[in-house]
Motif scaffolding. Sequence first.
Motif, PDB file in Angstrom:
ATOM      1  N   ILE A 282       0.737  -1.241  -0.151  1.00 35.28           N
ATOM      2  CA  ILE A 282      -0.012   0.040  -0.025  1.00 35.28           C
ATOM      3  C   ILE A 282       0.825   1.303  -0.053  1.00 35.28           C
ATOM      4  O   ILE A 282       1.917   1.377   0.552  1.00 35.28           O
ATOM      5  CB  ILE A 282      -0.864   0.027   1.167  1.00 35.28           C
ATOM      6  N   GLN A 283       0.470   2.314  -0.782  1.00 36.71           N
ATOM      7  CA  GLN A 283       1.226   3.557  -0.728  1.00 36.71           C
ATOM      8  C   GLN A 283       0.128   4.521  -0.452  1.00 36.71           C
ATOM      9  O   GLN A 283      -0.686   4.726  -1.269  1.00 36.71           O
ATOM     10  CB  GLN A 283       2.102   3.577  -1.839  1.00 36.71           C
ATOM     11  N   PRO A 284       0.305   5.610   0.510  1.00 35.50           N
ATOM     12  CA  PRO A 284       1.275   5.320   1.689  1.00 35.50           C
ATOM     13  C   PRO A 284       0.906   4.414   2.649  1.00 35.50           C
ATOM     14  O   PRO A 284      -0.288   3.978   2.658  1.00 35.50           O
ATOM     15  CB  PRO A 284       1.345   6.839   2.101  1.00 35.50           C
ATOM     16  N   GLY A 285       1.915   4.004   3.297  1.00 39.89           N
ATOM     17  CA  GLY A 285       1.576   2.942   4.696  1.00 39.89           C
ATOM     18  C   GLY A 285       2.019   1.683   4.736  1.00 39.89           C
ATOM     19  O   GLY A 285       1.787   0.702   5.401  1.00 39.89           O
ATOM     20  N   LYS A 286       3.184   1.761   3.811  1.00 44.12           N
ATOM     21  CA  LYS A 286       3.841   0.178   3.994  1.00 44.12           C
ATOM     22  C   LYS A 286       4.054  -0.419   5.066  1.00 44.12           C
ATOM     23  O   LYS A 286       3.867  -1.742   5.610  1.00 44.12           O
ATOM     24  CB  LYS A 286       5.141   0.198   3.171  1.00 44.12           C
ATOM     25  N   PRO A 287       4.757   0.358   6.105  1.00 43.03           N
ATOM     26  CA  PRO A 287       5.069  -0.341   7.407  1.00 43.03           C
ATOM     27  C   PRO A 287       4.121  -0.760   8.383  1.00 43.03           C
ATOM     28  O   PRO A 287       4.403  -0.784   9.510  1.00 43.03           O
ATOM     29  CB  PRO A 287       6.099   0.353   7.714  1.00 43.03           C
ATOM     30  N   LEU A 288       2.699  -0.840   8.046  1.00 46.68           N
ATOM     31  CA  LEU A 288       1.634  -1.160   9.083  1.00 46.68           C
ATOM     32  C   LEU A 288       1.837  -2.691   9.599  1.00 46.68           C
ATOM     33  O   LEU A 288       2.183  -3.411   8.794  1.00 46.68           O
ATOM     34  CB  LEU A 288       0.164  -1.101   8.476  1.00 46.68           C
ATOM     35  N   ALA A 289       1.759  -2.786  10.829  1.00 42.30           N
ATOM     36  CA  ALA A 289       1.876  -3.980  11.623  1.00 42.30           C
ATOM     37  C   ALA A 289       0.644  -4.278  12.525  1.00 42.30           C
ATOM     38  O   ALA A 289      -0.289  -3.702  12.686  1.00 42.30           O
ATOM     39  CB  ALA A 289       3.024  -3.973  12.545  1.00 42.30           C
ATOM     40  N   PHE A 290       0.579  -5.811  12.787  1.00 41.64           N
ATOM     41  CA  PHE A 290      -0.754  -6.141  13.368  1.00 41.64           C
ATOM     42  C   PHE A 290       0.025  -7.194  14.190  1.00 41.64           C
ATOM     43  O   PHE A 290       0.673  -8.146  13.991  1.00 41.64           O
ATOM     44  CB  PHE A 290      -1.997  -6.603  12.591  1.00 41.64           C
ATOM     45  N   GLY A 291      -0.522  -7.184  15.708  1.00 43.30           N
ATOM     46  CA  GLY A 291      -0.019  -8.256  16.387  1.00 43.30           C
ATOM     47  C   GLY A 291      -0.922  -8.329  17.875  1.00 43.30           C
ATOM     48  O   GLY A 291      -2.122  -7.886  17.833  1.00 43.30           O
ATOM     49  N   GLU A 292      -0.391  -8.867  18.815  1.00 37.48           N
ATOM     50  CA  GLU A 292      -1.017  -8.857  20.182  1.00 37.48           C
ATOM     51  C   GLU A 292      -0.139  -8.438  21.083  1.00 37.48           C
ATOM     52  O   GLU A 292       1.021  -8.847  21.204  1.00 37.48           O
ATOM     53  CB  GLU A 292      -1.476 -10.265  20.362  1.00 37.48           C
ATOM     54  N   VAL A 293      -0.456  -7.829  22.378  1.00 38.44           N
ATOM     55  CA  VAL A 293       0.141  -7.497  23.456  1.00 38.44           C
ATOM     56  C   VAL A 293      -0.423  -7.928  24.676  1.00 38.44           C
ATOM     57  O   VAL A 293      -1.769  -7.534  25.232  1.00 38.44           O
ATOM     58  CB  VAL A 293       0.324  -5.915  23.725  1.00 38.44           C
ATOM     59  N   SER A 294       0.075  -8.695  25.298  1.00 44.43           N
ATOM     60  CA  SER A 294      -0.677  -9.546  26.414  1.00 44.43           C
ATOM     61  C   SER A 294      -2.082 -10.069  26.148  1.00 44.43           C
ATOM     62  O   SER A 294      -3.110  -9.759  26.949  1.00 44.43           O
ATOM     63  CB  SER A 294      -0.653  -8.564  27.644  1.00 44.43           C
ATOM     64  N   GLY A 295      -2.353 -10.615  24.845  1.00 45.92           N
ATOM     65  CA  GLY A 295      -3.675 -11.240  24.664  1.00 45.92           C
ATOM     66  C   GLY A 295      -4.457 -10.118  23.923  1.00 45.92           C
ATOM     67  O   GLY A 295      -5.667 -10.489  23.568  1.00 45.92           O
ATOM     68  N   LYS A 296      -4.151  -8.807  23.957  1.00 46.25           N
ATOM     69  CA  LYS A 296      -5.104  -7.776  23.208  1.00 46.25           C
ATOM     70  C   LYS A 296      -4.487  -7.356  21.980  1.00 46.25           C
ATOM     71  O   LYS A 296      -3.322  -7.211  21.613  1.00 46.25           O
ATOM     72  CB  LYS A 296      -4.994  -6.474  24.374  1.00 46.25           C
ATOM     73  N   PRO A 297      -5.526  -7.161  21.096  1.00 48.69           N
ATOM     74  CA  PRO A 297      -5.049  -6.791  19.631  1.00 48.69           C
ATOM     75  C   PRO A 297      -4.076  -5.401  19.815  1.00 48.69           C
ATOM     76  O   PRO A 297      -4.704  -4.523  20.498  1.00 48.69           O
ATOM     77  CB  PRO A 297      -6.392  -6.784  18.841  1.00 48.69           C
TER      78      PRO A 297
END
Length: 412
Positions: A282-297
């Motif tokens: 995607i341009q702009p926005g390539k470094p978008l990330a997704f994950g979990e922190v202590s079970g929270k999105p």
Amino acid sequence: MSACGCDGGELRPVDEAIEHLLGRVSGPPPIERVALADALDRVLAEPILAPADVPAWNNSAMDGYALRAADLPPQGGRLPLAGRVAAGDTGLTPLPAGHAVRIFTGAPLPPGADSVVPQEHCRAEAEAVWLPPVRRGAHVRPQGEELRQGQPVLDAGHRLRPQELGLLASLGQAEVPVYRRLRVGLLSSGDELREPGEPLGPGQIYNANRFSLGAVLQGFGVEVEDYGVMVDELAASRDALSLAASEWDLLITSGGVSVGEEDHLKQAIRELGQLHLWRLAIQPGKPLAFGEVSGKPWLGLPGNPAAALITALVVARPFLLRAQGQRNVLPKAMPLPAGFDWPEPRPRRQYLRARLERGDHGRLEVIPHPQQGSAMLTAASWADGLAVVERGATLARGETVAFLPFDGLLRG
């Protein structure tokens, strides 16, 4: 910790990333009941059925005269009056044969009446009225015309707009079952960030994302807690994320997800949870990330202001709406003529800040702003929405391009 191949060189297609995020939604927040006056922009948690017929009785759609159509000659004629009926009248007596009654909009039809003639088509006399020919059932709102008792009215997952509040009020709903607002912790990353009003030193910038993203999230109907700026240091990032995850349903950060040596956020995520996705086509926005922190999105948006805004509207929005229990979450693009040429294909899908203008033939065309830099918000403020050019595609002026209006993207 999840390896997930997130550090590979291949970029994830936008639609695939959105589908991945939607698949990670664990379920909506708990249900609560709120007063109808407080339900605007809330997401309905249970289906609503009509508790009774709407309207509950036959009533007049016009100010005029109610009659039994069979009592009037085919060419029209004169009928004596047997009284008047206003909205809210009760205890009506049956209409005598061969008579008419004066009636007003919304008033119940007396038993025996089956038609209404608007007053402007009639000629009132002392104790009678002359009426033109009438078709049986004319200008009558029959019982159950809008809804029948038990008929589905609204489905669960529907976001309540002003028209839905009016509809629910017409059904007598004083309270509404809705999902509790999603609670989102918002954090910024970057030692260079300063707040508006503070003086800037060399290399420092104002924290635009805190305000644009906070406003975007409020438009999606979530409850936002702003945790301010995280220090660009691993332990500080880890502590801030851990605290926010203990208090809120979901975390969103801006900045700190690129490949720089001072971007410690991804490592903090890995230590506290999992990194599922990183880097989109995607341009702009390539470094978008997704994950979990202590079970929270956790959603990690880019630090550049235009990139953060666009990824929030395009990628984060569907996920956040679905996490609130909303059913329809994907925006609807408008196919419109391009008012520009795009001769060179790009390896990433383009979201161009653009607006609608009248072309030479008077039709609306999509015109992009000349400056499309990922750090520039001027183009977004100038624009009406986003023109979407698929990766690998070219465009000639006049060809169809998908246009996403901001009016839709900025709301839930």
